[in-house]
Design a protein around this motif. Sequence first.
Motif, short mmCIF file in Angstrom:
data_model
loop_
_atom_site.label_atom_id
_atom_site.label_comp_id
_atom_site.label_asym_id
_atom_site.label_seq_id
_atom_site.Cartn_x
_atom_site.Cartn_y
_atom_site.Cartn_z
N LYS A 226 -1.79 16.00 105.32
CA LYS A 226 -3.21 16.36 105.49
C LYS A 226 -3.32 17.79 106.00
N SER A 227 -2.56 18.07 107.07
CA SER A 227 -2.61 19.42 107.64
C SER A 227 -2.20 20.46 106.61
N ARG B 51 -4.75 21.07 103.81
CA ARG B 51 -6.03 21.61 104.26
C ARG B 51 -5.97 23.12 104.50
N GLU B 52 -4.76 23.66 104.62
CA GLU B 52 -4.62 25.12 104.71
C GLU B 52 -4.68 25.64 103.29
N ARG B 53 -5.88 25.68 102.74
CA ARG B 53 -6.02 25.85 101.29
C ARG B 53 -5.43 27.16 100.80
#
Lengths: 287, 295
Positions: A33-34, A37-39
């Motif tokens: 997830k982490s 999320r750092e797109r």
Amino acid sequence: MTTPTLRSGERRIARRKATPPRIAVSRAVLELKSYFRERDSVIFSFLFPIIMLGLFSVVFGGGEDTFSDAPGGGIDFARYFLPGMLASGIMLVSFQTLAISLAIEREDGTLKRLRGTPMPPVAYFLGKVGMILVVGLSQIALLLAVAALAFGVEPPTEPAKWLTFAWCYVLGTAGGTVLGIAYSSVPRSAKSASAVVVGPLIVLQFISGVFFVFNDLPSWLQNIASVFPLKWLAQGMRSVFLPDRFEQVEVSGSWQHGQTVLILSLWLIVGLVICVRRFRWQRRDDG
Amino acid sequence: MTTTTAIRVRGLRKAYAGVTAVDGLDLDVAHGEVFALLGPNGAGKTTTVEILEGYRRRDVGEVSVLGADPARPDAGWRARIGIVLQSSGGHDELSVGELVHHFAGYYPDARDPDEVIASVGLDEKRGTRARHLSGGQRRRLDVALGILGNPALLFLDEPTTGFDPEARREFWALISSLADGGTTIILTTHYLDEAEHLADRVGVITAGRVVALDTPDRLGGRDQDRAVVRWIDDGRPHTEHTSEPTALIARLAQRLGGEVPGLTVSRPTLEDVYLRLIGEPATPTTSIETLEPAP
């Protein structure tokens, strides 16, 4: 905001036992997830190998085949370049991602906080490994798809080749992961982490047959590269994705699978030992 | 592992590169007690607390925390302590709800994550990523993660730094309810009103040693100190330091025939006592040595 009231043991959820495997899976999900999320970082690390593949094909391809003097004729550069890009991608995802993210987690107190909980350390490392395996496989799948669709590079069909691919991938990723964890203590701060990690890796890519044809390097550079895992990983990937007749083109005249397994395993063991003995949950200046 | 005290420290010493941080510290904290550790920066508070938490190794001394040596922590012991560190950070891309639910999975006896989120006042921020929380909200997330495992012993290292007064009051209520439930709490703080409000006992550390240890209202002989009585007579303010304020006021009331104008009676505040203990110049309120002649 509600008035806070909380009494010890007032109301608790009956939960399943916190076993290390369960926590490891939960950590892997959290890490993924982490990560996704750092797109910006995701886009760049997924696009980088694809752009490099395209760029090198255009620059060095130019209609002329690579190794045109090879028995049975040369091949398109994109096809020659793909294995090196795959090997390099594995190292970037495992080694680079971990070395940098751990340096940051050590500095911002994530690791210290985790150390203050009953979370088993092995679950933390397995969570990282799980994250790397998923991210690595998705990058490889994307790269293979682009190579097939845009550059017409057919993936191999023989199961034996995919078996070679599997052990190359697992050994390379596992080694890169533990070495990345070990190397994360080298940068003195999170700020310097990128430079300290990326610099040596770029040099390694140049001398390991990723950006250049390995045969073209002077032999002393070939010898230096042979100490490190990337050269062997790239060679293993060539044995999967190049035609069998290219085995003769290799510097040693062989794919050297035995030696590849040996050296990748040695690095894995060295990395593991360093991790177990030297891993720090806190900054150097903190405890 | 049952012992009479939650924390027992004898002769604790720790030096960094030859510089002594903790210098022969003794401490006992009873089960269920709220204990505040005060002291100036560099006095050895954080070093002491982090040795108790298992983060740092001591050089010399005996330390027992919940009946075990924190230098050899195991998962069972860690499950019984909760830690709110001085600095917080990390896990930026995860939401409050995700983090609290995830961390609950580490503990054998975790509290209900949703109840914990509500108790620290982050109900409305459940879906907000840690990156987007304000400093005070982030601190409350730290507290949520610290109390999640239903700890027998909770360490709070400057927990309310950066809180606004309302948030601090709410936090105090939360800590009081934990204390009422039997949680032993070790608190370090720079806010003396916080220590006075929450702590059963206060220890003052300077130069790595405990220099005073008592309840907040008795610390440093505070209850024995002379009271300061102020009043107005003939349009002029009068101040008198006395150990018998009641008798003085009775005399004043008699002489002035009823209400004493502008009457106040005060004792030194915890802050006055604290500053005296750590060797700082005291605040003007207690340094007035010019006594008005008693009538």
